[in-house]
Enzyme design. Structure first.
Site, PDB file in Angstrom:
ATOM      1  N   GLY A  72     -15.343  11.570 -13.988  1.00  0.00           N
ATOM      2  CA  GLY A  72     -14.766  10.238 -13.914  1.00  0.00           C
ATOM      3  C   GLY A  72     -15.362   9.498 -12.738  1.00  0.00           C
ATOM      4  O   GLY A  72     -16.018  10.101 -11.871  1.00  0.00           O
ATOM      5  N   GLN A 120     -15.473   3.626  -5.820  1.00  0.00           N
ATOM      6  CA  GLN A 120     -16.541   4.561  -5.433  1.00  0.00           C
ATOM      7  C   GLN A 120     -17.922   3.919  -5.509  1.00  0.00           C
ATOM      8  O   GLN A 120     -18.866   4.445  -4.931  1.00  0.00           O
ATOM      9  CB  GLN A 120     -16.524   5.803  -6.332  1.00  0.00           C
ATOM     10  CG  GLN A 120     -15.300   6.676  -6.144  1.00  0.00           C
ATOM     11  CD  GLN A 120     -15.362   7.863  -7.067  1.00  0.00           C
ATOM     12  OE1 GLN A 120     -14.977   7.763  -8.221  1.00  0.00           O
ATOM     13  NE2 GLN A 120     -15.879   8.971  -6.570  1.00  0.00           N
ATOM     14  N   CYS A 145     -15.219  15.779  -6.384  1.00  0.00           N
ATOM     15  CA  CYS A 145     -15.305  14.321  -6.356  1.00  0.00           C
ATOM     16  C   CYS A 145     -16.718  13.928  -5.966  1.00  0.00           C
ATOM     17  O   CYS A 145     -17.278  14.494  -5.029  1.00  0.00           O
ATOM     18  CB  CYS A 145     -14.290  13.788  -5.337  1.00  0.00           C
ATOM     19  SG  CYS A 145     -14.279  11.993  -5.235  1.00  0.00           S
ATOM     20  N   LEU A 146     -17.260  12.939  -6.678  1.00  0.00           N
ATOM     21  CA  LEU A 146     -18.617  12.487  -6.354  1.00  0.00           C
ATOM     22  C   LEU A 146     -18.697  11.917  -4.941  1.00  0.00           C
ATOM     23  O   LEU A 146     -19.775  11.868  -4.362  1.00  0.00           O
ATOM     24  CB  LEU A 146     -19.078  11.440  -7.370  1.00  0.00           C
ATOM     25  CG  LEU A 146     -19.151  11.908  -8.831  1.00  0.00           C
ATOM     26  CD1 LEU A 146     -19.574  10.750  -9.726  1.00  0.00           C
ATOM     27  CD2 LEU A 146     -20.102  13.079  -8.984  1.00  0.00           C
ATOM     28  N   HIS A 202      -6.547  11.501 -10.640  1.00  0.00           N
ATOM     29  CA  HIS A 202      -7.585  11.507  -9.598  1.00  0.00           C
ATOM     30  C   HIS A 202      -8.253  10.131  -9.504  1.00  0.00           C
ATOM     31  O   HIS A 202      -8.422   9.582  -8.409  1.00  0.00           O
ATOM     32  CB  HIS A 202      -8.608  12.605  -9.935  1.00  0.00           C
ATOM     33  CG  HIS A 202      -9.763  12.692  -9.004  1.00  0.00           C
ATOM     34  ND1 HIS A 202     -10.023  13.813  -8.239  1.00  0.00           N
ATOM     35  CD2 HIS A 202     -10.760  11.813  -8.697  1.00  0.00           C
ATOM     36  CE1 HIS A 202     -11.107  13.602  -7.506  1.00  0.00           C
ATOM     37  NE2 HIS A 202     -11.577  12.394  -7.764  1.00  0.00           N
ATOM     38  N   GLU A 203      -8.605   9.572 -10.677  1.00  0.00           N
ATOM     39  CA  GLU A 203      -9.330   8.289 -10.672  1.00  0.00           C
ATOM     40  C   GLU A 203      -8.412   7.131 -10.263  1.00  0.00           C
ATOM     41  O   GLU A 203      -8.833   6.237  -9.529  1.00  0.00           O
ATOM     42  CB  GLU A 203      -9.959   8.015 -12.041  1.00  0.00           C
ATOM     43  CG  GLU A 203     -10.970   9.053 -12.505  1.00  0.00           C
ATOM     44  CD  GLU A 203     -12.030   9.380 -11.479  1.00  0.00           C
ATOM     45  OE1 GLU A 203     -12.406   8.491 -10.670  1.00  0.00           O
ATOM     46  OE2 GLU A 203     -12.483  10.539 -11.443  1.00  0.00           O
ATOM     47  N   HIS A 228      -8.055   6.882  -6.591  1.00  0.00           N
ATOM     48  CA  HIS A 228      -9.171   6.188  -5.918  1.00  0.00           C
ATOM     49  C   HIS A 228      -8.909   4.688  -5.811  1.00  0.00           C
ATOM     50  O   HIS A 228      -9.280   4.050  -4.824  1.00  0.00           O
ATOM     51  CB  HIS A 228     -10.472   6.381  -6.700  1.00  0.00           C
ATOM     52  CG  HIS A 228     -11.224   7.637  -6.374  1.00  0.00           C
ATOM     53  ND1 HIS A 228     -11.636   7.959  -5.107  1.00  0.00           N
ATOM     54  CD2 HIS A 228     -11.653   8.644  -7.172  1.00  0.00           C
ATOM     55  CE1 HIS A 228     -12.295   9.114  -5.132  1.00  0.00           C
ATOM     56  NE2 HIS A 228     -12.316   9.555  -6.373  1.00  0.00           N
TER      57      HIS A 228
HETATM   58 NI    NI Z   1     -13.244  11.284  -7.075  1.00  0.00          NI
END
Ligand code: NI
Length: 184
Positions: free
Chosen positions: A49, A54, A102-103, A144-145, A148
């Protein structure tokens, strides 16, 4: 389409709160291009995701997709899902621990407790309404998304940091294989 630069932990944008997108603006070329670029970026990085924060854009948009992902080989499949202005409401007090990465926190994994079922309300990329019940891995990914978009990263949700792992050590000591995960 373009692959966007992903902000890493420490960049202030990850701690900011994204603004809702007015529904009438969802079909606009700018928003549609942003969504296309986010999908391409998520796929290029093998992410499950990606949230707009981000990629340095404070708009409440996230994309989710899990399709034979080398970073999550055992995960349930999730078809490409675009969420605009997502709102997540827990439906149970039952929490389950699960591994997350996480990226924006490259090459790390940690165990995160999350409610196992949530109601998801959002708009799709055409402005249509989404209202559904998400469970288990899908529920985890959208939580999670959505976090963010409120300036929260998964580390904030960990009960403690004792399971926080570098990816190579996670593969070696926690997953019983020493195959390096791909991307992050
Ligand atoms: Ni993440």
């Amino acid at each position: 389409m373009a692959i966007l630069k992903v902000a890493r932990l420490g960049h202030p944008v990850l701690r900011q709160v994204a603004a809702p997108v007015p529904v009438k603006e969802i079909p606009s070329p700018g928003i549609q291009r942003l969504i296309d670029d986010m999908v391409e970026t998520m796929r290029d990085y093998d992410g499950a995701g990606l949230a707009a924060t981000q990629v340095h854009t404070l708009k409440q948009i996230c994309v989710v997709e899990v399709n034979a992902n080398p970073r999550y080989p055992d995960a349930d499949r999730i078809p490409l899902t675009v969420l605009v202005n997502p709102k997540v409401t827990p439906l149970t007090e039952e929490m389950e621990e699960g591994w997350e990465g996480c990226l924006s926190v490259p090459d790390m994994r940690g165990m995160v407790p999350r409610p196992t079922a949530v109601r998801l309300e959002a708009h799709d990329r055409d402005g249509g309404r989404i209202d559904l019940i998400a469970k288990e891995f899908f529920a985890r990914v959208i939580q999670h998304e959505t976090d963010h978009l409120h300036g929260i990263v998964y580390l904030d949700r960990m009960k403690n940091l004792s399971t926080l792992c570098h990816l190579a050590e996670w593969n070696k000591y926690w997953m019983g294989n020493d195959e390096q995960g791909e991307g992050d």
